[in-house]
Design a protein around this motif. Structure first.
Motif, PDB file in Angstrom:
ATOM      1  N   LYS A   1      -3.172   1.608 -13.593  1.00  0.00           N
ATOM      2  CA  LYS A   1      -3.831   2.399 -12.897  1.00  0.00           C
ATOM      3  C   LYS A   1      -3.497   2.983 -11.759  1.00  0.00           C
ATOM      4  N   LYS A   2      -3.851   4.223 -11.709  1.00  0.00           N
ATOM      5  CA  LYS A   2      -3.399   5.177 -10.105  1.00  0.00           C
ATOM      6  C   LYS A   2      -4.776   5.252  -9.430  1.00  0.00           C
ATOM      7  N   GLY A   3      -4.029   4.758  -7.976  1.00  0.00           N
ATOM      8  CA  GLY A   3      -5.182   4.857  -7.252  1.00  0.00           C
ATOM      9  C   GLY A   3      -5.857   4.279  -7.011  1.00  0.00           C
ATOM     10  N   LYS A   4      -5.974   2.900  -7.845  1.00  0.00           N
ATOM     11  CA  LYS A   4      -6.449   1.787  -7.633  1.00  0.00           C
ATOM     12  C   LYS A   4      -5.948   0.506  -7.113  1.00  0.00           C
ATOM     13  N   MET A   5      -6.138   0.068  -6.258  1.00  0.00           N
ATOM     14  CA  MET A   5      -5.632  -1.818  -5.856  1.00  0.00           C
ATOM     15  C   MET A   5      -6.405  -3.161  -6.359  1.00  0.00           C
ATOM     16  N   ALA A   6      -5.837  -3.930  -6.711  1.00  0.00           N
ATOM     17  CA  ALA A   6      -6.466  -5.116  -7.779  1.00  0.00           C
ATOM     18  C   ALA A   6      -6.793  -5.748  -5.883  1.00  0.00           C
ATOM     19  N   SER A   7      -8.137  -6.446  -6.271  1.00  0.00           N
ATOM     20  CA  SER A   7      -8.946  -6.932  -5.109  1.00  0.00           C
ATOM     21  C   SER A   7      -8.308  -8.279  -4.868  1.00  0.00           C
ATOM     22  N   ASN A   8      -7.310  -8.881  -5.973  1.00  0.00           N
ATOM     23  CA  ASN A   8      -7.055 -10.646  -5.774  1.00  0.00           C
ATOM     24  C   ASN A   8      -5.729 -10.525  -6.475  1.00  0.00           C
ATOM     25  N   PRO A   9      -4.651  -9.998  -6.281  1.00  0.00           N
ATOM     26  CA  PRO A   9      -3.271  -9.805  -6.994  1.00  0.00           C
ATOM     27  C   PRO A   9      -2.577 -10.957  -6.988  1.00  0.00           C
ATOM     28  N   ASP A  10      -1.265 -11.135  -7.892  1.00  0.00           N
ATOM     29  CA  ASP A  10      -0.926 -12.026  -7.594  1.00  0.00           C
ATOM     30  C   ASP A  10       0.266 -11.897  -6.730  1.00  0.00           C
TER      31      ASP A  10
END
Length: 183
Positions: free
Chosen positions: A117-126
């Motif tokens: 997904k472009k422009g999105k950041m996961a709240s709890n990435p590895d």
């Protein structure tokens, strides 16, 4: 035709390979179609010289191709390189921040499928990586080592670096040069 079968049955026979190479070369010189000409001459070259090893080359992608490839296309390419069997039962999420284009991506591996997904950041990435686009391309293609690039200051990693390294091992390395006329 007989020589082809002979070479397939005994690929170490240099005399048969040289005779078949001469036959392919003559067929190539007389072929009207450029495609058939290239098939024959490539076959003759393979019989005489073998297939060049391209390990570590990152496949068929040269630097010019990488420089002009949009990130979305490259991430689609990575999803093709994902080995579904190796990725079975693995769930991974990574945030990518590209310093040169000032864009963010989230890549998510789930059910043996890689999505982004472009422009999105996961709240709890590895893990989260900050780097430029070309450095990411080189690391993902296996041309550069993640730890070396981190030590050189080209990559900043937060979170579980090992998890991203494990992700890289799930990507197949395609062999662009394959045998055409020999087993």
């Amino acid at each position: 035709q007989v020589l082809k079968h002979f070479v397939m049955a005994n690929p170490k026979n240099t005399e048969a390979k040289n005779l078949l190479a001469k036959a392919y070369e003559q067929l190539g010189y007389t072929a009207e179609s450029s495609v058939w000409r290239n098939f024959y001459l490539t076959g003759a070259d393979e019989l005489r010289n073998g297939v060049a090893d391209s390990k570590g080359s990152g496949g068929m992608m040269n630097l010019d191709t990488l420089l002009n490839m949009p990130m979305d296309d490259f991430l689609k390419f990575l999803s093709i390189k994902l080995n579904g069997m190796k990725a079975e039962n693995k769930n991974m999420t990574f945030n990518l921040t590209f310093t040169d284009s000032k864009t963010n991506y989230t890549i998510d591996l789930n059910n043996s499928v890689l999505n982004f997904k472009k422009g999105k950041m996961a709240s709890n990435p590895d893990a989260a990586l900050t780097l430029d686009r070309i450095t990411f391309y080189q690391i993902a293609l296996g041309r550069e080592d993640l730890s070396k690039m981190e030590a050189a200051g080209k990559v900043a990693i937060s979170g579980d670096k090992k998890q991203f390294e494990d992700f890289l091992t799930l990507l197949d390395q395609f062999q662009p040069k394959v045998n055409i006329v020999t087993p």
